[in-house]
Design an enzyme around this catalytic site. Sequence first.
Site, PDB file in Angstrom:
ATOM      1  N   ARG A 220      45.171  37.202  36.669  1.00  0.00           N
ATOM      2  CA  ARG A 220      44.639  36.847  35.357  1.00  0.00           C
ATOM      3  C   ARG A 220      43.817  35.578  35.526  1.00  0.00           C
ATOM      4  O   ARG A 220      44.185  34.693  36.303  1.00  0.00           O
ATOM      5  CB  ARG A 220      45.757  36.618  34.328  1.00  0.00           C
ATOM      6  CG  ARG A 220      46.441  37.900  33.858  1.00  0.00           C
ATOM      7  CD  ARG A 220      45.503  38.717  32.990  1.00  0.00           C
ATOM      8  NE  ARG A 220      46.085  39.960  32.498  1.00  0.00           N
ATOM      9  CZ  ARG A 220      45.926  41.137  33.075  1.00  0.00           C
ATOM     10  NH1 ARG A 220      45.233  41.234  34.202  1.00  0.00           N
ATOM     11  NH2 ARG A 220      46.463  42.219  32.555  1.00  0.00           N
ATOM     12  N   GLU A 249      36.553  35.048  30.195  1.00  0.00           N
ATOM     13  CA  GLU A 249      35.803  36.312  30.235  1.00  0.00           C
ATOM     14  C   GLU A 249      35.443  36.776  28.814  1.00  0.00           C
ATOM     15  O   GLU A 249      36.242  36.651  27.898  1.00  0.00           O
ATOM     16  CB  GLU A 249      36.654  37.404  30.895  1.00  0.00           C
ATOM     17  CG  GLU A 249      36.938  37.196  32.359  1.00  0.00           C
ATOM     18  CD  GLU A 249      37.827  38.310  32.921  1.00  0.00           C
ATOM     19  OE1 GLU A 249      38.023  39.343  32.251  1.00  0.00           O
ATOM     20  OE2 GLU A 249      38.334  38.133  34.029  1.00  0.00           O
ATOM     21  N   HIS A 266      36.084  41.735  36.997  1.00  0.00           N
ATOM     22  CA  HIS A 266      37.436  42.196  36.628  1.00  0.00           C
ATOM     23  C   HIS A 266      37.591  43.701  36.877  1.00  0.00           C
ATOM     24  O   HIS A 266      38.013  44.451  35.999  1.00  0.00           O
ATOM     25  CB  HIS A 266      37.726  41.868  35.156  1.00  0.00           C
ATOM     26  CG  HIS A 266      39.194  41.752  34.858  1.00  0.00           C
ATOM     27  ND1 HIS A 266      39.684  40.887  33.909  1.00  0.00           N
ATOM     28  CD2 HIS A 266      40.269  42.407  35.365  1.00  0.00           C
ATOM     29  CE1 HIS A 266      41.001  41.006  33.840  1.00  0.00           C
ATOM     30  NE2 HIS A 266      41.384  41.928  34.730  1.00  0.00           N
TER      31      HIS A 266
END
Length: 348
Positions: A220, A249, A266
Amino acid sequence: MKLIIEKNIPFIQGLLDGMADVEYLAPEDITTETMRDADALITRTRTRCDAALLEGSRCRFIATATIGTDHIDLDYCRARGITVANAPGCNAPAVAQYVFASILAYRKAFGLAGDVSDVDGCDSRLSSMTLAVVGVGNVGSIVARWGEGLGMRVLRVDPLRAMAEGPAGFSTLADAAREADVITFHTPLTRDGYCPTYHMADAVFFNTLERKPLVINSARGPVVDNAALVEAIDGGKVRAAAIDCWEGEPAISPALLERAFIATPHIAGYSREGKIRATSMALDAICGFFALPHVSPLETVGFPVPDHPAPHEISASYNPLADTAALRLNPSAFEALRNGYNYRPEVR
């Protein structure tokens, strides 16, 4: 029954349409109004499921087609009687593929290749390296197993497991800082409790690094303090970084994007097999909860996970530098690159 499904979830379109009133919505269109008369939601990480979204809704069930649940206010859902299901381990082999493809690319790019012989799947380019796996759950366990199979010395860093199971077999974050040539993070994002992971890798941690490691974050974004990582790269404490998960993000750090050796939007877990697993798990959960006939996306037979693929098989299966080039070319397209990603096959 009314069901809201995030439209970017792959392999799910049409499978529940005959059993419920189904709406497929973009994440930004999943709002308080659209959820008001919904009984259930199937989503991913871009939808924050909390009081702001769910207050006044009749929603009783949320399935997230992801490993993580930090986008869901679990305490709120528990208090409201909303059942939550996730997809643990769904993309673990894909993330392991990403990690080792990044390590192999790093070795080559930084002139660390040495002898390239590959005997019984063990690569002498890796056997001299120490790998620290921070977080040894579904993903980290596969990464650790592959690392040992490829001849690496592996440090397993998991304070929660060490506390529950005893310290034997586990290392500390301080051990990783002192001894590791590669440090890869595979923890959930937690902000309180025992050993919170928010900014686990911060300026204090980076200043203790002794071997100028490759730092990989496919966990994360906020597990690694992005600003502190930029300073650590500039200061020579970190030799290189492979970043798939970013703070903020999709508005990612331009400074870290410029400095990272590998920079991806990601997608570490974005294999075709992983997405099928995740969607299957979400469907199983919602069909079980509402006593619906079970449906499955595409083929749902088990996908075998190799004990440890050979280095040449990993390198041939995925090139993270291609995804890096695409993100650097157009950082503002982070979400488009992610949502339109051509799911790669896992290494077999």
